[in-house]
Motif scaffolding. Structure first.
Motif, PDB file in Angstrom:
ATOM      1  N   PRO A  83      -2.844 -17.732  36.852  1.00  0.00           N
ATOM      2  CA  PRO A  83      -2.170 -18.117  38.098  1.00  0.00           C
ATOM      3  C   PRO A  83      -1.851 -16.879  38.931  1.00  0.00           C
ATOM      4  O   PRO A  83      -1.847 -15.764  38.425  1.00  0.00           O
ATOM      5  CB  PRO A  83      -0.901 -18.814  37.619  1.00  0.00           C
ATOM      6  N   ASP A  84      -1.583 -17.096  40.199  1.00  0.00           N
ATOM      7  CA  ASP A  84      -1.319 -15.985  41.123  1.00  0.00           C
ATOM      8  C   ASP A  84      -0.060 -15.209  40.754  1.00  0.00           C
ATOM      9  O   ASP A  84       0.001 -14.003  40.912  1.00  0.00           O
ATOM     10  CB  ASP A  84      -1.197 -16.508  42.558  1.00  0.00           C
ATOM     11  N   SER A  85       0.973 -15.900  40.241  1.00  0.00           N
ATOM     12  CA  SER A  85       2.256 -15.239  40.000  1.00  0.00           C
ATOM     13  C   SER A  85       2.349 -14.565  38.634  1.00  0.00           C
ATOM     14  O   SER A  85       3.181 -13.692  38.435  1.00  0.00           O
ATOM     15  CB  SER A  85       3.393 -16.242  40.142  1.00  0.00           C
ATOM     16  N   ASP A  86       1.518 -14.959  37.659  1.00  0.00           N
ATOM     17  CA  ASP A  86       1.588 -14.396  36.313  1.00  0.00           C
ATOM     18  C   ASP A  86       0.367 -13.530  36.036  1.00  0.00           C
ATOM     19  O   ASP A  86      -0.706 -13.764  36.582  1.00  0.00           O
ATOM     20  CB  ASP A  86       1.623 -15.516  35.256  1.00  0.00           C
ATOM     21  N   PRO A  87       0.508 -12.524  35.169  1.00  0.00           N
ATOM     22  CA  PRO A  87      -0.676 -11.760  34.783  1.00  0.00           C
ATOM     23  C   PRO A  87      -1.595 -12.620  33.925  1.00  0.00           C
ATOM     24  O   PRO A  87      -1.179 -13.633  33.370  1.00  0.00           O
ATOM     25  CB  PRO A  87      -0.093 -10.597  33.963  1.00  0.00           C
ATOM     26  N   VAL A  88      -2.858 -12.220  33.836  1.00  0.00           N
ATOM     27  CA  VAL A  88      -3.819 -12.940  33.008  1.00  0.00           C
ATOM     28  C   VAL A  88      -3.327 -12.905  31.560  1.00  0.00           C
ATOM     29  O   VAL A  88      -2.860 -11.886  31.078  1.00  0.00           O
ATOM     30  CB  VAL A  88      -5.219 -12.298  33.109  1.00  0.00           C
ATOM     31  N   GLY A  89      -3.403 -14.034  30.875  1.00  0.00           N
ATOM     32  CA  GLY A  89      -2.926 -14.065  29.500  1.00  0.00           C
ATOM     33  C   GLY A  89      -3.624 -15.135  28.691  1.00  0.00           C
ATOM     34  O   GLY A  89      -4.259 -16.037  29.234  1.00  0.00           O
ATOM     35  N   LEU A  90      -3.497 -15.002  27.398  1.00  0.00           N
ATOM     36  CA  LEU A  90      -4.016 -15.981  26.459  1.00  0.00           C
ATOM     37  C   LEU A  90      -2.823 -16.562  25.743  1.00  0.00           C
ATOM     38  O   LEU A  90      -2.040 -15.845  25.131  1.00  0.00           O
ATOM     39  CB  LEU A  90      -4.964 -15.307  25.456  1.00  0.00           C
ATOM     40  N   SER A  91      -2.646 -17.879  25.843  1.00  0.00           N
ATOM     41  CA  SER A  91      -1.538 -18.559  25.199  1.00  0.00           C
ATOM     42  C   SER A  91      -2.080 -19.399  24.057  1.00  0.00           C
ATOM     43  O   SER A  91      -2.983 -20.208  24.261  1.00  0.00           O
ATOM     44  CB  SER A  91      -0.798 -19.444  26.212  1.00  0.00           C
ATOM     45  N   ILE A  92      -1.527 -19.191  22.849  1.00  0.00           N
ATOM     46  CA  ILE A  92      -1.964 -19.918  21.663  1.00  0.00           C
ATOM     47  C   ILE A  92      -0.790 -20.732  21.153  1.00  0.00           C
ATOM     48  O   ILE A  92       0.251 -20.182  20.811  1.00  0.00           O
ATOM     49  CB  ILE A  92      -2.457 -18.950  20.565  1.00  0.00           C
ATOM     50  N   SER A  93      -0.971 -22.066  21.113  1.00  0.00           N
ATOM     51  CA  SER A  93       0.057 -22.956  20.576  1.00  0.00           C
ATOM     52  C   SER A  93      -0.326 -23.338  19.157  1.00  0.00           C
ATOM     53  O   SER A  93      -1.418 -23.833  18.917  1.00  0.00           O
ATOM     54  CB  SER A  93       0.179 -24.210  21.439  1.00  0.00           C
ATOM     55  N   LEU A  94       0.590 -23.116  18.225  1.00  0.00           N
ATOM     56  CA  LEU A  94       0.341 -23.390  16.819  1.00  0.00           C
ATOM     57  C   LEU A  94       0.981 -24.706  16.409  1.00  0.00           C
ATOM     58  O   LEU A  94       1.924 -25.168  17.059  1.00  0.00           O
ATOM     59  CB  LEU A  94       0.909 -22.251  15.959  1.00  0.00           C
ATOM     60  N   PRO A  95       0.509 -25.309  15.324  1.00  0.00           N
ATOM     61  CA  PRO A  95       1.157 -26.514  14.823  1.00  0.00           C
ATOM     62  C   PRO A  95       2.619 -26.226  14.514  1.00  0.00           C
ATOM     63  O   PRO A  95       2.972 -25.151  14.066  1.00  0.00           O
ATOM     64  CB  PRO A  95       0.384 -26.838  13.534  1.00  0.00           C
ATOM     65  N   VAL A 100       2.155 -18.167  20.904  1.00  0.00           N
ATOM     66  CA  VAL A 100       2.005 -16.732  21.110  1.00  0.00           C
ATOM     67  C   VAL A 100       1.269 -16.556  22.430  1.00  0.00           C
ATOM     68  O   VAL A 100       0.281 -17.245  22.691  1.00  0.00           O
ATOM     69  CB  VAL A 100       1.169 -16.095  19.971  1.00  0.00           C
ATOM     70  N   THR A 101       1.759 -15.636  23.275  1.00  0.00           N
ATOM     71  CA  THR A 101       1.076 -15.331  24.525  1.00  0.00           C
ATOM     72  C   THR A 101       0.696 -13.864  24.515  1.00  0.00           C
ATOM     73  O   THR A 101       1.537 -12.999  24.252  1.00  0.00           O
ATOM     74  CB  THR A 101       1.972 -15.630  25.744  1.00  0.00           C
ATOM     75  N   VAL A 102      -0.563 -13.597  24.780  1.00  0.00           N
ATOM     76  CA  VAL A 102      -1.083 -12.234  24.813  1.00  0.00           C
ATOM     77  C   VAL A 102      -1.382 -11.899  26.269  1.00  0.00           C
ATOM     78  O   VAL A 102      -2.121 -12.626  26.931  1.00  0.00           O
ATOM     79  CB  VAL A 102      -2.374 -12.117  23.969  1.00  0.00           C
ATOM     80  N   THR A 103      -0.795 -10.799  26.761  1.00  0.00           N
ATOM     81  CA  THR A 103      -1.019 -10.421  28.159  1.00  0.00           C
ATOM     82  C   THR A 103      -1.693  -9.060  28.304  1.00  0.00           C
ATOM     83  O   THR A 103      -2.159  -8.730  29.384  1.00  0.00           O
ATOM     84  CB  THR A 103       0.319 -10.391  28.933  1.00  0.00           C
ATOM     85  N   ARG A 104      -1.739  -8.279  27.197  1.00  0.00           N
ATOM     86  CA  ARG A 104      -2.354  -6.953  27.260  1.00  0.00           C
ATOM     87  C   ARG A 104      -3.369  -6.810  26.122  1.00  0.00           C
ATOM     88  O   ARG A 104      -3.136  -7.310  25.013  1.00  0.00           O
ATOM     89  CB  ARG A 104      -1.286  -5.873  27.139  1.00  0.00           C
ATOM     90  N   PRO A 105      -4.460  -6.124  26.354  1.00  0.00           N
ATOM     91  CA  PRO A 105      -5.501  -5.968  25.336  1.00  0.00           C
ATOM     92  C   PRO A 105      -4.997  -5.344  24.036  1.00  0.00           C
ATOM     93  O   PRO A 105      -5.460  -5.696  22.960  1.00  0.00           O
ATOM     94  CB  PRO A 105      -6.545  -5.064  26.001  1.00  0.00           C
ATOM     95  N   GLU A 106      -4.033  -4.447  24.100  1.00  0.00           N
ATOM     96  CA  GLU A 106      -3.540  -3.805  22.879  1.00  0.00           C
ATOM     97  C   GLU A 106      -2.754  -4.761  21.981  1.00  0.00           C
ATOM     98  O   GLU A 106      -2.476  -4.459  20.825  1.00  0.00           O
ATOM     99  CB  GLU A 106      -2.709  -2.548  23.189  1.00  0.00           C
TER     100      GLU A 106
END
Length: 122
Positions: A83-95, A100-106
């Motif tokens: 989205p325009d307001s948030d940085p690019v990220g990967l959000s993982i929803s677990l059972p 967990v949301t990842v926003t930086r490659p490290e």
């Protein structure tokens, strides 16, 4: 194969038994699961040492558990958003509701280690 089709293991004069094939072991285990006999009584009836029979049962139980664990779905949802307001990220929803949301490659190695650990404990 029915319980009546099963053979009794033969022994030599030193008490050694002939080797059994995996198919024969599976037939005995299948027949045992259809009876109400105890493991010791079933093994005695068929001339199998109880410790050997118990080991076969344990191996089968572990194989079934491994198969069930591999077929279980681990992730509920994985979402990549930009989205325009948030940085690019990967959000993982677990059972169970954890996410967990990842926003930086490290951060990826840490999340990968966490997911690997959770896969081993589930």
């Amino acid at each position: 194969m029915t319980p009546n089709d099963l053979t009794i293991l033969k022994t030599d004069t030193l008490g050694r038994r002939e080797p059994t094939s995996p198919e024969q072991r599976d037939a005995w285990l299948d027949a045992f699961e259809q009876t109400s006999m105890s493991g010791a009584a079933f093994a005695r009836l068929h001339g199998i040492r109880y410790t050997t029979f118990a080991h076969w049962r344990q191996m089968r139980r572990r194989q079934r558990q491994a198969t069930e664990n591999k077929s279980a779905t681990f992730f509920e949802e994985v979402e990549v958003r930009c989205p325009d307001s948030d940085p690019v990220g990967l959000s993982i929803s677990l059972p169970g509701g954890a996410s967990v949301t990842v926003t930086r490659p490290e951060q990826f190695p840490l999340v990968a280690a966490l997911l690997k650990y959770l896969d081993c404990t589930c």
